[in-house]
Design a protein around this motif. Sequence first.
Motif, PDB file in Angstrom:
ATOM      1  N   LEU A 214     -12.680  -0.857   5.459  1.00  0.00           N
ATOM      2  CA  LEU A 214     -12.691  -0.075   4.215  1.00  0.00           C
ATOM      3  C   LEU A 214     -14.078  -0.042   3.577  1.00  0.00           C
ATOM      4  O   LEU A 214     -14.833  -1.015   3.658  1.00  0.00           O
TER       5      LEU A 214
ATOM      6  N   VAL B 151     -15.669   4.599  -3.204  1.00  0.00           N
ATOM      7  CA  VAL B 151     -15.022   5.836  -2.752  1.00  0.00           C
ATOM      8  C   VAL B 151     -15.463   6.978  -3.676  1.00  0.00           C
ATOM      9  O   VAL B 151     -15.806   6.744  -4.841  1.00  0.00           O
TER      10      VAL B 151
ATOM     11  N   TYR C 257      -9.531   5.564   6.804  1.00  0.00           N
ATOM     12  CA  TYR C 257     -10.428   4.618   7.481  1.00  0.00           C
ATOM     13  C   TYR C 257      -9.704   3.814   8.554  1.00  0.00           C
ATOM     14  O   TYR C 257     -10.315   3.339   9.502  1.00  0.00           O
ATOM     15  N   ARG C 258      -8.398   3.614   8.371  1.00  0.00           N
ATOM     16  CA  ARG C 258      -7.642   2.745   9.272  1.00  0.00           C
ATOM     17  C   ARG C 258      -6.948   3.526  10.390  1.00  0.00           C
ATOM     18  O   ARG C 258      -6.797   3.004  11.505  1.00  0.00           O
TER      19      ARG C 258
ATOM     20  N   HIS D 233      -7.296   4.204   1.754  1.00  0.00           N
ATOM     21  CA  HIS D 233      -7.380   3.302   2.921  1.00  0.00           C
ATOM     22  C   HIS D 233      -6.986   3.963   4.234  1.00  0.00           C
ATOM     23  O   HIS D 233      -7.576   3.675   5.276  1.00  0.00           O
ATOM     24  N   GLN D 234      -6.028   4.891   4.195  1.00  0.00           N
ATOM     25  CA  GLN D 234      -5.521   5.429   5.474  1.00  0.00           C
ATOM     26  C   GLN D 234      -6.575   6.177   6.296  1.00  0.00           C
ATOM     27  O   GLN D 234      -6.623   6.001   7.520  1.00  0.00           O
TER      28      GLN D 234
ATOM     29  N   ARG E 254      -9.022  -4.636   6.605  1.00  0.00           N
ATOM     30  CA  ARG E 254      -9.766  -4.636   5.329  1.00  0.00           C
ATOM     31  C   ARG E 254     -11.257  -4.411   5.582  1.00  0.00           C
ATOM     32  O   ARG E 254     -11.937  -3.764   4.796  1.00  0.00           O
TER      33      ARG E 254
ATOM     34  N   ASN F  26       0.854  -1.208   0.000  1.00  0.00           N
ATOM     35  CA  ASN F  26       0.000   0.000   0.000  1.00  0.00           C
ATOM     36  C   ASN F  26       0.878   1.244   0.000  1.00  0.00           C
ATOM     37  O   ASN F  26       0.573   2.232   0.684  1.00  0.00           O
TER      38      ASN F  26
ATOM     39  N   PHE G 120      -2.590   1.754  -2.906  1.00  0.00           N
ATOM     40  CA  PHE G 120      -3.373   0.722  -2.218  1.00  0.00           C
ATOM     41  C   PHE G 120      -3.549  -0.511  -3.107  1.00  0.00           C
ATOM     42  O   PHE G 120      -3.991  -0.397  -4.254  1.00  0.00           O
TER      43      PHE G 120
END
Length: 304
Positions: A186, A190, A229-230, A226-227, A183, A15, A20
């Motif tokens: 996510l 988007v 959300y994580r 992704h970042q 995962r 990623n 990603f």
Amino acid sequence: MHMKVQVTVPATTANLGPGFDCLGLALGLTNTVTFTAVDATTATTSITITGEGANHLPRDGSNLVLRAAEVVFDGVGERPSTLHIHQHNNIPVGSGLGSSAAAVLGGMLAANGLLGSPLSQEDVLHLAIDMEGHPDNVAPALYGGLVLSVRSHDNWHIEAIAIPPLQVVYVLPDFDFPTAAARAALPTHVPLADAVFNAGRVGLLVRALTAGDFAALATAMQDRLHQPYRIPLVPGLAQALQAAQAAGAASAAISGAGPSVVAFAATGHEKIVTAVTAVFAEAGLHSRAWILPVAQHGAEVCFV
Ligand code: HSE
């Protein structure tokens, strides 16, 4: 059939920035898997493990190296009657540094080596991607360096991209954050603006890394897929990323699916380590840190 095969597989940070599920970088920290076939009448497999994960990784049929090897043995239709597997792990487990990709590739390459290499490197890559579910760790672990993996119809377009030598800071907080949970965080869709944000940055990142252009990395490593959300799911992570940049990193991002941080810098790596570990400590998390070179070579198979 060969009697003994040793496979060395590098760690990988997947990623990479905006890349990603498609862009990953191999790093100079390796796991070694040794397969020894013994001629015996009773079919048995034994597993020993030293180093990272030695006190909790399974030694039974659920062991990932063994499961990956079984995919190759089943596919080829041949297996040693008695197999001893030894794993020596330097890559921390569940760490955003590709430990599962290293286990999968180690098991598959060692099994293939024992059988006299009936599968090509590309065959092994495809089996490993299927088992991992995404390509951005296994492809750089196999080929080394910076690797872009693009799905095209039923095939994979793999680009190994030459980049100059580089040292990265990697900090791993002691926080359980399995890839499956990461995962699950996510979204399935988007916004178009976020897709555009990342698409431009993937191009910029490849150019910046090939040119050694650290100034461009601050923008090039940003991500919206992704970042966002994580990051909120790991205590101190948002602050750790800011602290890395405040301490002089050209850029900082989640490594793989996290919970770890990867930061790029031309100099001052120790200062970045100190800043990031201090922030995780404030959040109540002990962390470990490595300063790692890019691994220019991928997995190596050696007959011993
Ligand atoms: N691309 C993968 C993910 C990397 O983010 O889930 C995790 O190993």
